[in-house]
Scaffold this active site. Structure first.
Site, PDB file in Angstrom:
ATOM      1  N   GLY A  46       4.974 -14.396  -0.491  1.00  0.00           N
ATOM      2  CA  GLY A  46       6.069 -14.341  -0.653  1.00  0.00           C
ATOM      3  C   GLY A  46       7.694 -13.287   0.202  1.00  0.00           C
ATOM      4  O   GLY A  46       7.005 -12.173  -0.013  1.00  0.00           O
ATOM      5  N   GLN A  51      14.890  -7.992   0.984  1.00  0.00           N
ATOM      6  CA  GLN A  51      14.172  -7.047   1.479  1.00  0.00           C
ATOM      7  C   GLN A  51      13.757  -6.823   2.837  1.00  0.00           C
ATOM      8  O   GLN A  51      13.265  -5.766   3.014  1.00  0.00           O
ATOM      9  CB  GLN A  51      12.441  -7.726   0.923  1.00  0.00           C
ATOM     10  CG  GLN A  51      12.129  -7.308  -0.930  1.00  0.00           C
ATOM     11  CD  GLN A  51      10.575  -8.594  -0.810  1.00  0.00           C
ATOM     12  OE1 GLN A  51      10.365  -9.538  -0.979  1.00  0.00           O
ATOM     13  NE2 GLN A  51       9.681  -7.636  -0.431  1.00  0.00           N
ATOM     14  N   LEU A  92       6.029  -6.841  -0.808  1.00  0.00           N
ATOM     15  CA  LEU A  92       5.484  -6.349   0.321  1.00  0.00           C
ATOM     16  C   LEU A  92       7.154  -4.612   0.897  1.00  0.00           C
ATOM     17  O   LEU A  92       6.380  -3.684   1.448  1.00  0.00           O
ATOM     18  CB  LEU A  92       5.915  -6.972   1.444  1.00  0.00           C
ATOM     19  CG  LEU A  92       5.030  -8.115   1.031  1.00  0.00           C
ATOM     20  CD1 LEU A  92       5.616  -9.162   2.648  1.00  0.00           C
ATOM     21  CD2 LEU A  92       3.862  -7.662   2.320  1.00  0.00           C
TER      22      LEU A  92
HETATM   23  O1  K1U Z   1       8.228  -9.465  -2.370  1.00  0.00           O
HETATM   24  C1  K1U Z   1       7.033  -9.199  -2.210  1.00  0.00           C
HETATM   25  O2  K1U Z   1       6.986  -7.885  -2.028  1.00  0.00           O
HETATM   26  C2  K1U Z   1       5.657 -10.244  -1.625  1.00  0.00           C
HETATM   27  C3  K1U Z   1       4.865 -10.292  -2.447  1.00  0.00           C
HETATM   28  C4  K1U Z   1       4.499 -11.869  -3.428  1.00  0.00           C
HETATM   29  C5  K1U Z   1       4.040 -11.706  -5.185  1.00  0.00           C
HETATM   30  C6  K1U Z   1       2.358 -11.468  -4.408  1.00  0.00           C
HETATM   31  C7  K1U Z   1       1.589 -10.824  -6.378  1.00  0.00           C
HETATM   32  C8  K1U Z   1       2.815 -11.508  -7.407  1.00  0.00           C
HETATM   33  C9  K1U Z   1       3.867 -11.411  -6.732  1.00  0.00           C
HETATM   34  C10 K1U Z   1       4.725 -12.281  -5.914  1.00  0.00           C
HETATM   35  C11 K1U Z   1       3.593 -10.103  -1.853  1.00  0.00           C
HETATM   36  O3  K1U Z   1       3.054 -11.012  -0.952  1.00  0.00           O
HETATM   37  S1  K1U Z   1       2.843  -8.813  -2.076  1.00  0.00           S
HETATM   38  C12 K1U Z   1       1.158  -9.190  -1.203  1.00  0.00           C
HETATM   39  C13 K1U Z   1       0.211  -9.318  -2.063  1.00  0.00           C
HETATM   40  O4  K1U Z   1      -0.855  -8.083  -2.402  1.00  0.00           O
HETATM   41  C14 K1U Z   1      -1.162 -10.716  -1.844  1.00  0.00           C
HETATM   42  C15 K1U Z   1      -1.670 -11.093  -1.537  1.00  0.00           C
HETATM   43  C16 K1U Z   1      -1.744 -12.679  -1.891  1.00  0.00           C
HETATM   44  C17 K1U Z   1      -1.714 -12.334  -2.533  1.00  0.00           C
HETATM   45  C18 K1U Z   1      -1.797 -11.813  -4.163  1.00  0.00           C
HETATM   46  C19 K1U Z   1      -0.452 -10.948  -3.493  1.00  0.00           C
HETATM   47 ZN    ZN Z   2       8.427  -7.844  -3.874  1.00  0.00          ZN
END
Ligand code: K1U
Ligand code: ZN
Length: 166
Positions: A46, A51, A92
């Protein structure tokens, strides 16, 4: 398309409150394309406009393995929520930090698509968690702000050190 720069916690700009989108035009579509490219390149599931230092209510999410099911939420609002679930979240804007956050298990979300048409979805599982995490960004809140002061201070020092050494 272009890759956008992602702000890192504790950057103060992450606390800016996003404004509603009022123009559904080609500029908005280009911005959505850039957000999607940035999210995919960063291996996120996401991304909220906040951001990338754009303070408009735009969210992109893709939970698919193949990264071919982009969901776009413009001016999203949670109108109903129920239950509680704990999940180890990442962000992120807070690279390398994962911690447990408790959120609603199911949410009903009203939003608009890139053409300005309204839609409503009911979400559960990771989609519900991700929508709540991204809407928090639009309201200027980062997931670490659910953690204790002690943890927040440790995370701030760690990220400041990482920035210095990069
Ligand atoms: O908002 C963001 O920074 C994106 C975030 C979204 C998110 C991940 C997990 C729980 C809630 C919201 C990320 O994409 S962090 C990337 C990551 O670590 C991830 C990737 C795939 C599956 C789970 C986490
Ligand atoms: Zn985030």
């Amino acid at each position: 398309m272009a890759l956008l720069n992602i702000l890192h916690y504790p950057d103060k700009r992450l606390h800016t409150i996003a404004q509603p989108v009022t123009h559904f035009d080609s500029n908005l579509q280009h911005f959505i394309d850039d957000m999607a490219e940035t999210m995919y390149a960063s291996r996120g599931i996401g991304l909220a406009a906040t951001q990338v230092d754009v303070h408009q209510q735009v969210i992109v999410i893709d939970l698919s393995e193949e990264k071919n099911q982009l969901q776009v939420f413009i001016n999203p609002k949670i109108t109903q929520s129920s239950g509680e679930v704990e999940y180890e979240e990442g962000c992120l804007s807070v690279p390398g930090i994962f911690d447990k956050v408790t959120r609603a298990e199911m949410v009903t979300v009203e939003a608009q698509n890139p053409q300005g048409e309204s839609f409503t979805i009911q979400a559960d599982g990771l989609l519900a968690i991700c929508i709540q995490h991204e809407i928090d960004h639009l309201r200027g809140k980062v997931f670490v702000e659910y953690l204790s002061r002690l943890k927040q201070n440790r995370i701030k020092s760690k990220l400041k050190k990482q920035e210095k050494n990069s």
